[in-house]
Design a protein around this motif. Structure first.
Motif, PDB file in Angstrom:
ATOM      1  N   ARG A 119      20.932  42.182  72.199  1.00 38.05           N
ATOM      2  CA  ARG A 119      20.180  40.801  73.407  1.00 38.05           C
ATOM      3  C   ARG A 119      18.886  40.289  72.719  1.00 38.05           C
ATOM      4  O   ARG A 119      19.446  39.096  72.606  1.00 38.05           O
ATOM      5  N   MET A 120      18.927  40.861  71.582  1.00 38.48           N
ATOM      6  CA  MET A 120      17.547  39.459  70.859  1.00 38.48           C
ATOM      7  C   MET A 120      18.578  38.639  69.739  1.00 38.48           C
ATOM      8  O   MET A 120      18.045  37.088  70.418  1.00 38.48           O
ATOM      9  N   ALA A 125      20.182  33.373  69.390  1.00 43.51           N
ATOM     10  CA  ALA A 125      21.233  32.084  68.248  1.00 43.51           C
ATOM     11  C   ALA A 125      21.502  30.660  70.061  1.00 43.51           C
ATOM     12  O   ALA A 125      21.667  29.583  69.418  1.00 43.51           O
ATOM     13  N   ALA A 126      21.177  31.658  70.974  1.00 43.93           N
ATOM     14  CA  ALA A 126      20.766  30.335  72.498  1.00 43.93           C
ATOM     15  C   ALA A 126      19.875  29.082  71.880  1.00 43.93           C
ATOM     16  O   ALA A 126      20.479  28.281  72.039  1.00 43.93           O
ATOM     17  N   ILE A 127      18.431  29.692  71.271  1.00 43.81           N
ATOM     18  CA  ILE A 127      17.695  28.618  70.679  1.00 43.81           C
ATOM     19  C   ILE A 127      18.255  28.143  69.784  1.00 43.81           C
ATOM     20  O   ILE A 127      18.599  26.632  69.779  1.00 43.81           O
ATOM     21  N   ILE A 136      12.695  28.626  65.225  1.00 43.61           N
ATOM     22  CA  ILE A 136      12.849  29.604  65.430  1.00 43.61           C
ATOM     23  C   ILE A 136      11.198  30.911  64.595  1.00 43.61           C
ATOM     24  O   ILE A 136      11.979  31.596  63.298  1.00 43.61           O
ATOM     25  N   THR A 137      10.369  31.427  65.211  1.00 38.69           N
ATOM     26  CA  THR A 137       9.249  32.269  64.963  1.00 38.69           C
ATOM     27  C   THR A 137       9.514  33.828  65.699  1.00 38.69           C
ATOM     28  O   THR A 137       9.307  34.177  66.781  1.00 38.69           O
ATOM     29  N   LEU A 138       9.856  34.784  64.522  1.00 39.86           N
ATOM     30  CA  LEU A 138       9.336  35.808  65.261  1.00 39.86           C
ATOM     31  C   LEU A 138       8.338  36.633  65.634  1.00 39.86           C
ATOM     32  O   LEU A 138       7.991  36.470  64.536  1.00 39.86           O
ATOM     33  N   ALA A 153      20.307  36.295  60.671  1.00 43.75           N
ATOM     34  CA  ALA A 153      21.391  34.831  60.301  1.00 43.75           C
ATOM     35  C   ALA A 153      21.689  34.555  61.566  1.00 43.75           C
ATOM     36  O   ALA A 153      22.328  33.613  61.699  1.00 43.75           O
ATOM     37  N   ALA A 154      21.171  34.868  63.017  1.00 43.86           N
ATOM     38  CA  ALA A 154      20.978  34.426  63.994  1.00 43.86           C
ATOM     39  C   ALA A 154      20.756  33.225  64.383  1.00 43.86           C
ATOM     40  O   ALA A 154      20.842  32.483  65.113  1.00 43.86           O
ATOM     41  N   GLY A 155      19.227  32.994  63.111  1.00 39.03           N
ATOM     42  CA  GLY A 155      18.428  32.000  63.074  1.00 39.03           C
ATOM     43  C   GLY A 155      17.018  31.461  63.110  1.00 39.03           C
ATOM     44  O   GLY A 155      16.530  30.276  63.487  1.00 39.03           O
ATOM     45  N   ALA A 156      16.512  32.467  63.190  1.00 39.04           N
ATOM     46  CA  ALA A 156      15.042  32.751  62.598  1.00 39.04           C
ATOM     47  C   ALA A 156      14.661  32.557  61.275  1.00 39.04           C
ATOM     48  O   ALA A 156      15.581  32.607  60.696  1.00 39.04           O
TER      49      ALA A 156
END
Ligand code: SAM
Ligand code: SF4
Ligand code: FES
Length: 351
Positions: A119-120, A125-127, A136-138, A153-156
């Protein structure tokens, strides 16, 4: 040496021996603090000029499986109101933020297992696809290496995980036994290895915090050299074991911001919401003490009061656009200017 000489030494060497730092922390007066802030401003302006970077905070889940003694979201607080934003709601917050000039989105939550890697990564990836020019900060707490790697890898790009305290005995005073300082430190090192820009940090004036704890924190930060350091005063929450404990002070937080600016000259240093809660002009004073980031809230107003880490949290009734305008005024009042860019750290080699 006088305190001014200690401050000069710290500025020149990005280092001060532990016992000298102890003197500075324990025995300073208003004149010393004013001098420290003057030097801290000079250093931040050398690297960042008058720029203040914006981070749009999206508090997307108030569910938490952990039981940190200080936090209103802890699992043992039955009165905490729990919510989760949908992917669509999170994307809407980002789109609104983008229109308002934000180029960094910070996705923060309790440690919520509902947000699996699947889900995360889908959300990240959508953002990333919608806002390729944004960071993108987590800030999701402790997760596995595989999880951190998949999110990267998804973009964070960045991860905020405050170390909370670098002193193991103090860590045990703030957390139940299942949470360990060694685990937290392992997570921070893993994040660094994967390639994230990493943020650490701690609460100022948390119960049981001594000067030795702070010296341990500063020693750890100097060694780890994080790209970001988030500090703010500890503030009690009525539904936690620390309900009756004293809050951290404005003065001590400002002093530590100044010290951090000299210790880590190019670090990204937020003037936090907690600092704005402990004093009406806390964030402005933070900027004048060396901070160069503000983190306005982009969460939907309907959920703001439910993400209550501590009592009397500010900005729980204002729309994102209202906070944006309010902060613009505050930042300019402090003599700085908000810049609409990702606000990446400037890399320098420190001695
Ligand atoms: N759950 C994630 C974590 O713990 O890293 C991210 C969210 S957590 C609410 C973010 C930060 O809030 C924590 O690192 C902690 O330092 C701070 N915090 C929690 N309770 C607080 C309190 N009572 N006063 C001040 N800061 C607090
Ligand atoms: Fe959960 Fe983070 Fe609060 Fe600890 S600080 S209870 S991990 S939200
Ligand atoms: Fe939120 Fe001022 S920053 S109302």
């Amino acid at each position: 040496m006088t305190n001014h000489e200690y401050i000069d030494f710290l500025e020149q060497n990005q280092f001060l021996p532990r016992e000298d730092l102890r003197v500075l922390l324990d025995r300073h007066d208003e004149t010393d603090a004013a001098y420290l802030f003057e030097r801290a401003r000079a250093v931040r302006e050398r690297f960042y000029g008058k720029a203040v970077y914006l981070r749009g905070l999206i508090e997307f889940s108030s569910h938490c499986k952990n039981d940190c003694y200080y936090c209103g979201l802890r699992r043992s607080n039955p009165a905490a109101e729990r919510y989760r934003l949908t992917k669509e709601e999170i994307l809407f917050c980002c789109a609104e933020g983008y229109e308002l000039g934000f180029r960094t989105f910070v996705l923060q939550s309790g440690e919520d297992p509902w947000f699996t890697d699947e889900r995360m990564t889908d959300i990240v990836a959508a953002i990333r696809a919608a806002h390729p020019d944004c960071a993108i900060t987590l800030s999701l707490g402790e997760r596995s290496r595989e999880s951190y790697a998949a999110l990267f890898a998804a973009g964070a790009d960045r991860y905020l995980l405050r170390h909370e305290t670098a002193n193991a005995a103090h860590y045990a005073r703030l957390h139940p036994d299942e949470l360990r300082l060694t685990t937290r430190m392992d997570c921070l090192r893993t994040l660094r290895e994967i390639g994230y820009q990493v943020g650490c940090g701690f609460m100022v004036g948390s119960p049981g915090q001594t000067t030795d704890c702070l010296l341990d924190d500063l020693g750890f930060l100097r060694e780890f050299q994080p790209e970001m350091v988030g500090i703010g005063p500890f503030l009690p929450h009525h539904g936690t074991p620390f309900a009756g404990e004293a809050a951290g002070t404005l003065e001590q937080t400002l002093f530590l911001l100044g010290i951090l600016r000299l210790l880590l000259p190019a670090v990204l240093l937020p003037a936090t919401t907690a600092l704005g809660t402990v004093h009406a002009t806390g964030r402005e004073q933070g900027l004048r003490a060396g901070a160069n980031i503000v983190m306005p809230n982009l969460s939907p107003v309907g959920v703001r009061k439910k993400y209550l880490l501590y009592d009397n949290k500010i900005c729980t009734g204002e729309e994102a656009a209202e906070c944006r305008v309010c902060l613009q005024r505050r930042v300019e009042g402090a003599g700085y200017e908000i810049v609409a860019s990702r606000g990446d750290p400037i890399s320098i080699s420190t001695g």
